[in-house]
Design a protein around this motif. Structure first.
Motif, PDB file in Angstrom:
ATOM      1  N   TYR A 109      11.041 -22.388  46.694  1.00  0.00           N
ATOM      2  CA  TYR A 109      11.406 -23.784  46.953  1.00  0.00           C
ATOM      3  C   TYR A 109      10.482 -24.414  48.006  1.00  0.00           C
ATOM      4  N   CYS A 110       9.242 -23.972  48.006  1.00  0.00           N
ATOM      5  CA  CYS A 110       8.270 -24.506  48.963  1.00  0.00           C
ATOM      6  C   CYS A 110       7.070 -25.097  48.235  1.00  0.00           C
ATOM      7  N   ASP A 111       6.762 -26.366  48.533  1.00  0.00           N
ATOM      8  CA  ASP A 111       5.522 -26.967  48.041  1.00  0.00           C
ATOM      9  C   ASP A 111       4.343 -26.502  48.881  1.00  0.00           C
ATOM     10  N   PHE A 112       4.612 -26.108  50.105  1.00  0.00           N
ATOM     11  CA  PHE A 112       3.577 -25.630  51.002  1.00  0.00           C
ATOM     12  C   PHE A 112       4.189 -24.562  51.901  1.00  0.00           C
ATOM     13  N   ILE A 113       3.358 -23.722  52.450  1.00  0.00           N
ATOM     14  CA  ILE A 113       3.823 -22.692  53.370  1.00  0.00           C
ATOM     15  C   ILE A 113       3.000 -22.794  54.648  1.00  0.00           C
ATOM     16  N   THR A 114       3.536 -22.277  55.731  1.00  0.00           N
ATOM     17  CA  THR A 114       2.813 -22.321  57.001  1.00  0.00           C
ATOM     18  C   THR A 114       2.214 -20.949  57.290  1.00  0.00           C
ATOM     19  N   PRO A 115       0.922 -20.897  57.561  1.00  0.00           N
ATOM     20  CA  PRO A 115       0.274 -19.617  57.831  1.00  0.00           C
ATOM     21  C   PRO A 115       0.477 -19.185  59.268  1.00  0.00           C
ATOM     22  N   ALA A 116       0.083 -17.963  59.554  1.00  0.00           N
ATOM     23  CA  ALA A 116      -0.009 -17.516  60.939  1.00  0.00           C
ATOM     24  C   ALA A 116      -1.215 -18.210  61.556  1.00  0.00           C
ATOM     25  N   MET A 117      -1.062 -18.705  62.776  1.00  0.00           N
ATOM     26  CA  MET A 117      -2.101 -19.515  63.393  1.00  0.00           C
ATOM     27  C   MET A 117      -2.670 -18.861  64.644  1.00  0.00           C
ATOM     28  N   ILE A 118      -3.978 -19.036  64.805  1.00  0.00           N
ATOM     29  CA  ILE A 118      -4.655 -18.718  66.061  1.00  0.00           C
ATOM     30  C   ILE A 118      -5.192 -20.031  66.596  1.00  0.00           C
ATOM     31  N   ASP A 119      -4.791 -20.388  67.792  1.00  0.00           N
ATOM     32  CA  ASP A 119      -5.114 -21.701  68.351  1.00  0.00           C
ATOM     33  C   ASP A 119      -6.107 -21.564  69.494  1.00  0.00           C
ATOM     34  N   SER A 132       3.879 -13.112  50.943  1.00  0.00           N
ATOM     35  CA  SER A 132       4.231 -11.788  50.422  1.00  0.00           C
ATOM     36  C   SER A 132       4.383 -10.721  51.503  1.00  0.00           C
ATOM     37  N   SER A 133       3.658 -10.870  52.622  1.00  0.00           N
ATOM     38  CA  SER A 133       3.700  -9.807  53.627  1.00  0.00           C
ATOM     39  C   SER A 133       3.489 -10.376  55.026  1.00  0.00           C
ATOM     40  N   PRO A 134       4.526 -10.922  55.643  1.00  0.00           N
ATOM     41  CA  PRO A 134       4.399 -11.505  56.987  1.00  0.00           C
ATOM     42  C   PRO A 134       3.944 -10.504  58.047  1.00  0.00           C
ATOM     43  N   VAL A 135       4.387  -9.246  57.941  1.00  0.00           N
ATOM     44  CA  VAL A 135       4.002  -8.250  58.941  1.00  0.00           C
ATOM     45  C   VAL A 135       2.503  -7.957  58.860  1.00  0.00           C
ATOM     46  N   LEU A 136       1.988  -7.851  57.645  1.00  0.00           N
ATOM     47  CA  LEU A 136       0.548  -7.632  57.473  1.00  0.00           C
ATOM     48  C   LEU A 136      -0.240  -8.791  58.065  1.00  0.00           C
ATOM     49  N   VAL A 137       0.211 -10.003  57.804  1.00  0.00           N
ATOM     50  CA  VAL A 137      -0.471 -11.187  58.336  1.00  0.00           C
ATOM     51  C   VAL A 137      -0.453 -11.163  59.864  1.00  0.00           C
ATOM     52  N   ARG A 138       0.673 -10.783  60.443  1.00  0.00           N
ATOM     53  CA  ARG A 138       0.769 -10.715  61.904  1.00  0.00           C
ATOM     54  C   ARG A 138      -0.219  -9.700  62.468  1.00  0.00           C
ATOM     55  N   ASN A 139      -0.365  -8.554  61.791  1.00  0.00           N
ATOM     56  CA  ASN A 139      -1.322  -7.544  62.243  1.00  0.00           C
ATOM     57  C   ASN A 139      -2.757  -8.060  62.170  1.00  0.00           C
ATOM     58  N   ILE A 140      -3.060  -8.784  61.079  1.00  0.00           N
ATOM     59  CA  ILE A 140      -4.403  -9.355  60.934  1.00  0.00           C
ATOM     60  C   ILE A 140      -4.658 -10.398  62.019  1.00  0.00           C
ATOM     61  N   ARG A 141      -3.662 -11.225  62.282  1.00  0.00           N
ATOM     62  CA  ARG A 141      -3.811 -12.256  63.317  1.00  0.00           C
ATOM     63  C   ARG A 141      -4.102 -11.618  64.667  1.00  0.00           C
ATOM     64  N   GLU A 142      -3.386 -10.566  65.005  1.00  0.00           N
ATOM     65  CA  GLU A 142      -3.606  -9.892  66.290  1.00  0.00           C
ATOM     66  C   GLU A 142      -5.008  -9.312  66.373  1.00  0.00           C
ATOM     67  N   SER A 143      -5.500  -8.770  65.265  1.00  0.00           N
ATOM     68  CA  SER A 143      -6.847  -8.192  65.258  1.00  0.00           C
ATOM     69  C   SER A 143      -7.910  -9.272  65.427  1.00  0.00           C
ATOM     70  N   GLU A 145      -7.476 -12.371  66.667  1.00  0.00           N
ATOM     71  CA  GLU A 145      -7.330 -13.056  67.949  1.00  0.00           C
ATOM     72  C   GLU A 145      -7.995 -12.272  69.080  1.00  0.00           C
ATOM     73  N   ALA A 146      -7.981 -10.954  68.960  1.00  0.00           N
ATOM     74  CA  ALA A 146      -8.553 -10.109  70.011  1.00  0.00           C
ATOM     75  C   ALA A 146     -10.061 -10.260  70.117  1.00  0.00           C
ATOM     76  N   ILE A 147     -10.727 -10.679  69.031  1.00  0.00           N
ATOM     77  CA  ILE A 147     -12.190 -10.764  69.060  1.00  0.00           C
ATOM     78  C   ILE A 147     -12.698 -12.191  69.235  1.00  0.00           C
ATOM     79  N   LEU A 148     -11.809 -13.179  69.231  1.00  0.00           N
ATOM     80  CA  LEU A 148     -12.239 -14.562  69.399  1.00  0.00           C
ATOM     81  C   LEU A 148     -12.370 -14.897  70.880  1.00  0.00           C
ATOM     82  N   ALA A 149     -13.521 -15.418  71.254  1.00  0.00           N
ATOM     83  CA  ALA A 149     -13.782 -15.739  72.658  1.00  0.00           C
ATOM     84  C   ALA A 149     -12.847 -16.837  73.151  1.00  0.00           C
TER      85      ALA A 149
END
Length: 316
Positions: A109-119, A132-143, A145-149
């Motif tokens: 029931y979603c026309d759009f979804i909100t992604p994990a964000m790095i600001d 499909s996999s919020p936990v996987l996305v969270r792990n990717i975001r943490e990885s 975010e750690a390398i972005l200056a």
């Protein structure tokens, strides 16, 4: 790819959030941060939403949901209540008006979804698994975010302010791209958060003469693109033009710069014709061939043109 990635400008745009609980709070905080004019439709509000309302940050309609509150003035509708049937009714009512609607945690029931964000200020990185996999996305975001200056906030603002100035000094778009590549590769630029240092390095590169340097790289790419060395991928992402054999896998082409000019060839003769013009007109040319095809066209590679492929680097 089911969802098309899109950053939507919500500044001063009307958004309706139905529900006043913790889920509504999280969504509202993000919407307010994006500059949206948020209206909450709910009999009650959470403490955080009450604070926003008292500070005149959001509007509050203290009523239970009724379709009469939906209007085409809203660019988005969020259904965040605890009742699935009510959320589905909100979805149906919104669709009748042609409104974009998101029923939180109910993907069908979603026309759009909100992604994990790095600001990082003007730099925003969005990561999604299509729900499909919020936990996987969270792990990717943490990885990631750690390398972005941390200086990306300052750097992005500085580059944005210099765009028009550089256009006046470097009318050619490819010349501007090469300028920014040199500027952003500068070790001092990568590390500093001081605008005075950025300005000094900017003026330094601006004063340097524009050299007519042309580079041609051959990339041997087969099915397993992960075998490509980092140097090859780095050049692929900087190339102005890509000539590629028709058998190159899509995953290989996806590693090339998205806006690079592309031309496909199926034979040695076709590649030879393309090379004649490309070598003269392109500063950064990438030629992608399969290992099998390279044997038939290897003699077209000129002295000084680099070759990468399958984890092997050859300078000549």
């Amino acid at each position: 790819m089911r969802y098309f990635p899109l950053f939507m400008d919500l500044s001063e745009r009307a958004v309706l959030v139905v529900g006043g609980g913790e889920v509504a709070s999280r969504k509202t905080e993000a919407l307010v941060k994006a500059g949206a004019q948020v209206t909450i439709l709910s009999p009650e509000l959470s403490e955080s939403l009450l604070r926003l309302w008292h500070d005149d940050v959001i509007h509050w309609i203290q009523q239970r949901y009724d379709s009469a509150f939906l209007t085409r003035n809203y660019v988005q509708v969020w259904a965040t209540t605890d009742h699935a049937a009510l959320n589905h009714q909100i979805h149906a009512d919104a669709k009748l008006l042609g409104l974009l609607v998101n029923v939180v945690d109910d993907q069908p029931y979603c026309d759009f979804i909100t992604p994990a964000m790095i600001d990082r200020g003007l730099i925003q990185v969005a990561i999604s698994s299509g729900g499909s996999s919020p936990v996987l996305v969270r792990n990717i975001r943490e990885s990631v975010e750690a390398i972005l200056a941390q200086n990306l906030r300052v750097l992005a603002q500085f580059c944005g302010e210099k765009r028009e100035h550089l256009k006046a000094n470097r009318p050619d778009v490819n010349a501007r791209r090469r300028f920014w590549q040199s500027f952003l590769a500068d070790p001092m630029v990568k590390e500093t958060q001081e605008r005075t240092i950025l300005e000094h390095r900017y003026q330094h590169y601006l004063a340097m003469p524009e050299l007519d340097v042309r580079e041609v790289v051959w990339v041997i790419c087969d099915t397993d693109v992960e075998l490509l060395p980092m140097k090859a991928v780095r050049f692929m992402q900087q190339s102005e033009q890509v000539l590629y054999h028709r058998d190159i896998p899509a995953a290989g082409l996806d590693l090339c710069r998205r806006d690079a000019e592309r031309a496909v060839f199926a034979s040695r003769a076709e590649l030879q014709d393309l090379l004649t013009r490309a070598r003269e007109e392109t500063h950064a040319l990438c030629i992608m061939v399969t290992a099998t095809d390279f044997q038939a066209v290897a003699d077209l590679k000129m002295k000084g043109e680099r070759q990468f492929g399958c984890g092997v680097y050859q300078s000549e």
